[in-house]
Design a protein around this motif. Structure first.
Motif, PDB file in Angstrom:
ATOM      1  N   PHE A  26      11.165  -3.023   7.679  1.00 48.24           N
ATOM      2  CA  PHE A  26      11.140  -2.076   6.572  1.00 48.24           C
ATOM      3  C   PHE A  26      10.556  -2.716   5.327  1.00 48.24           C
ATOM      4  O   PHE A  26      10.535  -3.930   5.176  1.00 48.24           O
ATOM      5  N   SER A  27      10.085  -1.857   4.449  1.00 47.15           N
ATOM      6  CA  SER A  27       9.561  -2.267   3.154  1.00 47.15           C
ATOM      7  C   SER A  27      10.010  -1.233   2.134  1.00 47.15           C
ATOM      8  O   SER A  27       9.822  -0.038   2.331  1.00 47.15           O
ATOM      9  N   ILE A  28      10.638  -1.701   1.067  1.00 46.72           N
ATOM     10  CA  ILE A  28      11.078  -0.821  -0.017  1.00 46.72           C
ATOM     11  C   ILE A  28      10.144  -1.061  -1.198  1.00 46.72           C
ATOM     12  O   ILE A  28       9.879  -2.201  -1.556  1.00 46.72           O
ATOM     13  N   HIS A  29       9.659   0.031  -1.792  1.00 47.85           N
ATOM     14  CA  HIS A  29       8.743  -0.121  -2.919  1.00 47.85           C
ATOM     15  C   HIS A  29       8.918   1.041  -3.882  1.00 47.85           C
ATOM     16  O   HIS A  29       9.504   2.073  -3.548  1.00 47.85           O
ATOM     17  N   GLU A  30       8.417   0.843  -5.080  1.00 47.39           N
ATOM     18  CA  GLU A  30       8.502   1.891  -6.082  1.00 47.39           C
ATOM     19  C   GLU A  30       7.418   2.932  -5.841  1.00 47.39           C
ATOM     20  O   GLU A  30       6.447   2.676  -5.157  1.00 47.39           O
ATOM     21  N   ALA A  31       7.609   4.097  -6.419  1.00 43.39           N
ATOM     22  CA  ALA A  31       6.656   5.214  -6.346  1.00 43.39           C
ATOM     23  C   ALA A  31       6.718   5.877  -4.973  1.00 43.39           C
ATOM     24  O   ALA A  31       7.470   5.481  -4.101  1.00 43.39           O
ATOM     25  N   ASN A  32       5.912   6.891  -4.796  1.00 37.88           N
ATOM     26  CA  ASN A  32       5.877   7.638  -3.543  1.00 37.88           C
ATOM     27  C   ASN A  32       5.025   6.924  -2.512  1.00 37.88           C
ATOM     28  O   ASN A  32       4.099   6.200  -2.854  1.00 37.88           O
ATOM     29  N   ASN A  33       5.332   7.170  -1.246  1.00 39.21           N
ATOM     30  CA  ASN A  33       4.480   6.656  -0.186  1.00 39.21           C
ATOM     31  C   ASN A  33       3.144   7.376  -0.247  1.00 39.21           C
ATOM     32  O   ASN A  33       3.076   8.564  -0.519  1.00 39.21           O
ATOM     33  N   ASP A  34       2.100   6.643   0.018  1.00 38.20           N
ATOM     34  CA  ASP A  34       0.778   7.241   0.150  1.00 38.20           C
ATOM     35  C   ASP A  34       0.072   6.518   1.292  1.00 38.20           C
ATOM     36  O   ASP A  34       0.617   5.592   1.890  1.00 38.20           O
ATOM     37  N   ALA A  35      -1.129   6.952   1.606  1.00 38.27           N
ATOM     38  CA  ALA A  35      -1.853   6.392   2.737  1.00 38.27           C
ATOM     39  C   ALA A  35      -2.096   4.894   2.570  1.00 38.27           C
ATOM     40  O   ALA A  35      -1.976   4.129   3.527  1.00 38.27           O
ATOM     41  N   THR A  36      -2.403   4.462   1.370  1.00 35.04           N
ATOM     42  CA  THR A  36      -2.674   3.045   1.128  1.00 35.04           C
ATOM     43  C   THR A  36      -1.420   2.209   1.356  1.00 35.04           C
ATOM     44  O   THR A  36      -1.465   1.177   2.027  1.00 35.04           O
ATOM     45  N   GLN A  37      -0.287   2.647   0.802  1.00 41.96           N
ATOM     46  CA  GLN A  37       0.959   1.905   0.974  1.00 41.96           C
ATOM     47  C   GLN A  37       1.374   1.866   2.440  1.00 41.96           C
ATOM     48  O   GLN A  37       1.795   0.825   2.955  1.00 41.96           O
ATOM     49  N   PHE A  38       1.248   2.990   3.129  1.00 42.59           N
ATOM     50  CA  PHE A  38       1.596   3.020   4.542  1.00 42.59           C
ATOM     51  C   PHE A  38       0.723   2.040   5.328  1.00 42.59           C
ATOM     52  O   PHE A  38       1.223   1.293   6.176  1.00 42.59           O
ATOM     53  N   ALA A  39      -0.582   2.017   5.052  1.00 39.38           N
ATOM     54  CA  ALA A  39      -1.491   1.108   5.750  1.00 39.38           C
ATOM     55  C   ALA A  39      -1.109  -0.351   5.477  1.00 39.38           C
ATOM     56  O   ALA A  39      -1.116  -1.182   6.389  1.00 39.38           O
ATOM     57  N   MET A  40      -0.746  -0.661   4.238  1.00 42.32           N
ATOM     58  CA  MET A  40      -0.350  -2.034   3.904  1.00 42.32           C
ATOM     59  C   MET A  40       0.933  -2.420   4.635  1.00 42.32           C
ATOM     60  O   MET A  40       1.059  -3.542   5.138  1.00 42.32           O
ATOM     61  N   ASP A  41       1.892  -1.504   4.697  1.00 43.85           N
ATOM     62  CA  ASP A  41       3.143  -1.786   5.395  1.00 43.85           C
ATOM     63  C   ASP A  41       2.908  -1.952   6.893  1.00 43.85           C
ATOM     64  O   ASP A  41       3.499  -2.821   7.538  1.00 43.85           O
ATOM     65  N   LEU A  42       2.042  -1.135   7.456  1.00 43.87           N
ATOM     66  CA  LEU A  42       1.707  -1.246   8.871  1.00 43.87           C
ATOM     67  C   LEU A  42       1.028  -2.580   9.156  1.00 43.87           C
ATOM     68  O   LEU A  42       1.362  -3.276  10.124  1.00 43.87           O
ATOM     69  N   GLU A  43       0.097  -2.984   8.303  1.00 42.29           N
ATOM     70  CA  GLU A  43      -0.569  -4.275   8.466  1.00 42.29           C
ATOM     71  C   GLU A  43       0.426  -5.427   8.363  1.00 42.29           C
ATOM     72  O   GLU A  43       0.323  -6.412   9.103  1.00 42.29           O
ATOM     73  N   ALA A  44       1.406  -5.308   7.453  1.00 37.12           N
ATOM     74  CA  ALA A  44       2.429  -6.354   7.322  1.00 37.12           C
ATOM     75  C   ALA A  44       3.259  -6.449   8.596  1.00 37.12           C
ATOM     76  O   ALA A  44       3.589  -7.551   9.060  1.00 37.12           O
ATOM     77  N   ALA A  45       3.607  -5.307   9.181  1.00 35.13           N
ATOM     78  CA  ALA A  45       4.387  -5.310  10.422  1.00 35.13           C
ATOM     79  C   ALA A  45       3.585  -5.926  11.572  1.00 35.13           C
ATOM     80  O   ALA A  45       4.125  -6.670  12.385  1.00 35.13           O
ATOM     81  N   ILE A  46       2.297  -5.644  11.616  1.00 34.45           N
ATOM     82  CA  ILE A  46       1.433  -6.236  12.640  1.00 34.45           C
ATOM     83  C   ILE A  46       1.312  -7.742  12.417  1.00 34.45           C
ATOM     84  O   ILE A  46       1.370  -8.525  13.368  1.00 34.45           O
ATOM     85  N   ALA A  47       1.198  -8.149  11.164  1.00 39.71           N
ATOM     86  CA  ALA A  47       1.015  -9.572  10.838  1.00 39.71           C
ATOM     87  C   ALA A  47       2.198 -10.425  11.278  1.00 39.71           C
ATOM     88  O   ALA A  47       2.016 -11.596  11.631  1.00 39.71           O
ATOM     89  N   ILE A  48       3.406  -9.875  11.262  1.00 40.10           N
ATOM     90  CA  ILE A  48       4.565 -10.658  11.691  1.00 40.10           C
ATOM     91  C   ILE A  48       4.903 -10.403  13.160  1.00 40.10           C
ATOM     92  O   ILE A  48       5.978 -10.779  13.628  1.00 40.10           O
ATOM     93  N   ALA A  49       3.985  -9.769  13.880  1.00 36.42           N
ATOM     94  CA  ALA A  49       4.125  -9.495  15.317  1.00 36.42           C
ATOM     95  C   ALA A  49       5.288  -8.561  15.635  1.00 36.42           C
ATOM     96  O   ALA A  49       5.932  -8.694  16.674  1.00 36.42           O
ATOM     97  N   PHE A  50       5.544  -7.608  14.738  1.00 42.22           N
ATOM     98  CA  PHE A  50       6.524  -6.578  15.062  1.00 42.22           C
ATOM     99  C   PHE A  50       5.981  -5.687  16.168  1.00 42.22           C
ATOM    100  O   PHE A  50       6.710  -5.256  17.048  1.00 42.22           O
ATOM    101  N   PHE A  51       4.678  -5.407  16.112  1.00 44.94           N
ATOM    102  CA  PHE A  51       4.003  -4.620  17.146  1.00 44.94           C
ATOM    103  C   PHE A  51       3.248  -5.565  18.070  1.00 44.94           C
ATOM    104  O   PHE A  51       2.786  -6.626  17.653  1.00 44.94           O
ATOM    105  N   HIS A  52       3.113  -5.134  19.329  1.00 42.29           N
ATOM    106  CA  HIS A  52       2.421  -5.933  20.336  1.00 42.29           C
ATOM    107  C   HIS A  52       1.413  -5.053  21.073  1.00 42.29           C
ATOM    108  O   HIS A  52       1.594  -3.837  21.147  1.00 42.29           O
ATOM    109  N   PRO A  53       0.356  -5.655  21.633  1.00 42.40           N
ATOM    110  CA  PRO A  53      -0.572  -4.861  22.444  1.00 42.40           C
ATOM    111  C   PRO A  53       0.200  -4.106  23.523  1.00 42.40           C
ATOM    112  O   PRO A  53       1.114  -4.651  24.157  1.00 42.40           O
ATOM    113  N   GLY A  54      -0.142  -2.844  23.691  1.00 41.64           N
ATOM    114  CA  GLY A  54       0.537  -1.989  24.649  1.00 41.64           C
ATOM    115  C   GLY A  54       1.655  -1.158  24.043  1.00 41.64           C
ATOM    116  O   GLY A  54       2.183  -0.258  24.696  1.00 41.64           O
ATOM    117  N   ASP A  55       2.032  -1.452  22.793  1.00 42.99           N
ATOM    118  CA  ASP A  55       3.056  -0.644  22.122  1.00 42.99           C
ATOM    119  C   ASP A  55       2.535   0.754  21.840  1.00 42.99           C
ATOM    120  O   ASP A  55       1.327   0.983  21.739  1.00 42.99           O
TER     121      ASP A  55
END
Length: 128
Positions: A26-55
């Motif tokens: 999870f990521s908590i941040h100020e302001a409303n979610n938008d496409a840019t914030q969602f993409a950054m959070d998704l990239e952060a989750a990928i960077a720490i290997a939360f997601f794996h190929p085949g998920d």
């Protein structure tokens, strides 16, 4: 009770059932979610290997999942990371049990002072 959580912060979160990863990112941040914030959070989750190929990443049809820079999200996830993106049909919350988790989580977060939430908001981490 601290009722201003919903009006002060937003959260992006991913829940998983794969034993190779923690159950929650999870990521908590100020302001409303938008496409840019969602993409950054998704990239952060990928960077720490939360997601794996085949998920399979299941998303509802929120505008920030599909709009802005996320119009290419499905292709990017598959070609670069081997992650399949599945969008749920519109107006089908019963197919998205995570909605109940968010409802409960927001209720529980309202129990904490905002000072504590501000302290952790920049430390969104995977939780086992």
């Amino acid at each position: 009770m601290y009722d201003d959580f919903r009006n002060t912060y937003t959260m992006t979160g991913f829940c998983g059932i794969d034993t190779r990863s923690p159950a929650l990112f999870f990521s908590i941040h100020e302001a409303n979610n938008d496409a840019t914030q969602f993409a950054m959070d998704l990239e952060a989750a990928i960077a720490i290997a939360f997601f794996h190929p085949g998920d399979i990443l299941v998303l509802d049809n929120a505008a920030y999942h599909k709009g802005g820079e996320n119009t290419v999200l499905q292709n990017w996830l598959w070609t670069r990371h081997g992650i399949f993106l599945l969008f749920l049909p519109a107006r089908c919350p019963e197919l998205n049990p995570i909605e109940q988790v968010w409802k409960t989580l927001v209720y529980r977060l309202k129990q904490f002072p905002l000072g504590l939430l501000r302290e952790i908001r920049n430390h969104g981490v995977a939780v086992a």
